[in-house]
Motif scaffolding. Structure first.
Motif, PDB file in Angstrom:
ATOM      1  N   HIS A  69      32.200  45.181  31.014  1.00  0.00           N
ATOM      2  CA  HIS A  69      33.403  44.728  30.661  1.00  0.00           C
ATOM      3  C   HIS A  69      33.995  44.495  29.467  1.00  0.00           C
ATOM      4  O   HIS A  69      32.149  44.359  29.143  1.00  0.00           O
ATOM      5  CB  HIS A  69      33.284  43.418  31.642  1.00  0.00           C
ATOM      6  CG  HIS A  69      33.092  43.532  33.060  1.00  0.00           C
ATOM      7  ND1 HIS A  69      34.650  44.155  33.516  1.00  0.00           N
ATOM      8  CD2 HIS A  69      33.308  43.338  34.248  1.00  0.00           C
ATOM      9  CE1 HIS A  69      34.711  44.339  34.847  1.00  0.00           C
ATOM     10  NE2 HIS A  69      33.835  43.843  35.255  1.00  0.00           N
ATOM     11  N   ARG A 129      37.782  46.990  31.454  1.00  0.00           N
ATOM     12  CA  ARG A 129      35.861  47.809  31.230  1.00  0.00           C
ATOM     13  C   ARG A 129      36.346  48.782  30.150  1.00  0.00           C
ATOM     14  O   ARG A 129      36.883  49.776  29.966  1.00  0.00           O
ATOM     15  CB  ARG A 129      36.590  48.331  32.980  1.00  0.00           C
ATOM     16  CG  ARG A 129      36.055  48.121  34.218  1.00  0.00           C
ATOM     17  CD  ARG A 129      35.866  48.198  35.796  1.00  0.00           C
ATOM     18  NE  ARG A 129      36.135  47.365  36.840  1.00  0.00           N
ATOM     19  CZ  ARG A 129      36.245  47.987  38.316  1.00  0.00           C
ATOM     20  NH1 ARG A 129      35.671  48.770  38.448  1.00  0.00           N
ATOM     21  NH2 ARG A 129      36.725  46.985  39.070  1.00  0.00           N
ATOM     22  N   VAL A 180      27.325  45.046  34.006  1.00  0.00           N
ATOM     23  CA  VAL A 180      27.157  44.929  35.767  1.00  0.00           C
ATOM     24  C   VAL A 180      26.026  45.023  36.438  1.00  0.00           C
ATOM     25  O   VAL A 180      26.947  46.719  36.109  1.00  0.00           O
ATOM     26  CB  VAL A 180      28.647  44.419  36.202  1.00  0.00           C
ATOM     27  CG1 VAL A 180      28.358  43.946  37.763  1.00  0.00           C
ATOM     28  CG2 VAL A 180      28.915  42.849  35.503  1.00  0.00           C
ATOM     29  N   ALA A 202      28.230  43.501  41.174  1.00  0.00           N
ATOM     30  CA  ALA A 202      29.724  43.670  40.825  1.00  0.00           C
ATOM     31  C   ALA A 202      30.477  43.440  42.465  1.00  0.00           C
ATOM     32  O   ALA A 202      31.384  42.957  42.471  1.00  0.00           O
ATOM     33  CB  ALA A 202      29.857  45.145  41.086  1.00  0.00           C
ATOM     34  N   VAL A 255      30.804  39.835  42.715  1.00  0.00           N
ATOM     35  CA  VAL A 255      32.387  38.991  41.941  1.00  0.00           C
ATOM     36  C   VAL A 255      32.884  40.101  42.726  1.00  0.00           C
ATOM     37  O   VAL A 255      34.008  39.054  42.967  1.00  0.00           O
ATOM     38  CB  VAL A 255      31.981  39.886  39.905  1.00  0.00           C
ATOM     39  CG1 VAL A 255      33.556  39.714  39.275  1.00  0.00           C
ATOM     40  CG2 VAL A 255      30.943  39.634  39.465  1.00  0.00           C
ATOM     41  N   ARG A 270      34.127  33.920  39.238  1.00  0.00           N
ATOM     42  CA  ARG A 270      33.963  35.525  38.670  1.00  0.00           C
ATOM     43  C   ARG A 270      33.956  35.636  37.120  1.00  0.00           C
ATOM     44  O   ARG A 270      32.571  35.866  37.275  1.00  0.00           O
ATOM     45  CB  ARG A 270      35.354  36.269  39.699  1.00  0.00           C
ATOM     46  CG  ARG A 270      35.281  36.428  40.794  1.00  0.00           C
ATOM     47  CD  ARG A 270      36.629  36.702  41.298  1.00  0.00           C
ATOM     48  NE  ARG A 270      36.396  38.143  41.283  1.00  0.00           N
ATOM     49  CZ  ARG A 270      37.448  38.653  39.935  1.00  0.00           C
ATOM     50  NH1 ARG A 270      37.854  38.352  39.699  1.00  0.00           N
ATOM     51  NH2 ARG A 270      37.052  40.616  39.869  1.00  0.00           N
ATOM     52  N   VAL A 317      31.197  36.843  35.537  1.00  0.00           N
ATOM     53  CA  VAL A 317      30.143  38.279  34.406  1.00  0.00           C
ATOM     54  C   VAL A 317      29.800  37.571  33.029  1.00  0.00           C
ATOM     55  O   VAL A 317      29.052  38.435  32.206  1.00  0.00           O
ATOM     56  CB  VAL A 317      31.579  39.099  34.502  1.00  0.00           C
ATOM     57  CG1 VAL A 317      32.054  40.043  33.009  1.00  0.00           C
ATOM     58  CG2 VAL A 317      31.957  39.346  35.766  1.00  0.00           C
ATOM     59  N   GLN A 340      26.509  37.914  31.966  1.00  0.00           N
ATOM     60  CA  GLN A 340      26.074  39.721  31.341  1.00  0.00           C
ATOM     61  C   GLN A 340      25.902  39.709  30.053  1.00  0.00           C
ATOM     62  O   GLN A 340      25.770  40.655  29.648  1.00  0.00           O
ATOM     63  CB  GLN A 340      26.712  40.186  32.536  1.00  0.00           C
ATOM     64  CG  GLN A 340      25.945  39.516  34.239  1.00  0.00           C
ATOM     65  CD  GLN A 340      24.996  39.611  34.653  1.00  0.00           C
ATOM     66  OE1 GLN A 340      24.143  40.019  34.206  1.00  0.00           O
ATOM     67  NE2 GLN A 340      25.078  38.197  34.939  1.00  0.00           N
TER      68      GLN A 340
END
Length: 212
Positions: free
Chosen positions: A20, A36, A63, A68, A71, A80, A84, A87
């Motif tokens: 992402h 993405r 991810v 994934a 999430v 969520r 993310v 990461q």
């Protein structure tokens, strides 16, 4: 302006299912499907149009497949997003607008920062002034306040823990003296996590109105 971001996974990183990219002020982290990057050979890339006057941090967030799935199954948009965000990896962008990342308490360090060619001058933030906040516990969270003379406004900002670190109150005084703030001295500043509004404070004289 179009900017192309590229990222290649280190050889010791677990297999990445998707990556992402979030550029503050460009992407909406409330979107159920975060932006993405595309896989191109052994790297990931994404071309994004950004305003010429943008000043913003960005995050590249690889991810794994297992994460994934977690999430995607999580109904709470904030959970969520925070999953993310955790990461985020460091990144160097081969572009003159790139600058090193700034630390964000609670969100960790971003991948990098963009300061575009037509960005307004970021004056005042190089000051050595002390932050000037007073912290008070409030319902399990913290409220930071700063009272300055001749208050005309109350400003409430989100992510108070982040804003409590810089010397915002003395900078507001400088900006006001430089006519960089709207109206007379916007002098009572209040910061609280997860709240955001701007409204005039009670006062007995004067007829200036806030802009927000």
């Amino acid at each position: 302006m179009l900017i192309t971001f590229t990222w290649t996974a280190p050889t010791d990183m677990p297999a990445v299912d998707r990556v992402h990219l979030h550029v503050t002020g460009v992407h909406d982290h409330h979107d159920p499907d975060f932006h993405r990057m595309d896989r191109v050979g052994d790297r990931w890339e994404s071309t994004v149009e950004v305003p010429e006057d943008l000043v913003a941090s960005y995050r590249i967030m690889p991810v794994t497949g297992e994460l994934a799935a977690q999430v995607d199954a999580e109904p709470d948009s904030r959970v969520r997003w925070m999953t993310v965000v955790g990461q985020t990896v460091p990144h160097v962008l081969d572009h003159p607008a790139w600058h090193p990342a700034a630390w964000s308490e609670g969100f960790g360090e971003a991948s990098g920062r963009l300061v575009m060619s037509e960005a307004p001058e970021q004056a005042g933030w190089d000051s050595a002034d002390s932050p000037g906040w007073e912290e008070t516990p409030l319902d399990g969270r913290s409220l930071w306040t700063a009272d300055l003379p001749d208050a005309d406004y109350v400003l409430v900002l989100s992510d108070g823990r982040n804003w409590a670190a810089p010397s915002c109150p003395p900078r507001c005084v400088v900006f006001t003296l430089q006519d960089a703030c709207p109206g007379p001295a916007s002098s009572r500043w209040t910061l609280m996590q997860d709240a955001m509004s701007c409204s005039p404070a009670p006062r007995s004289t004067g007829n200036s109105s806030p802009t927000g």
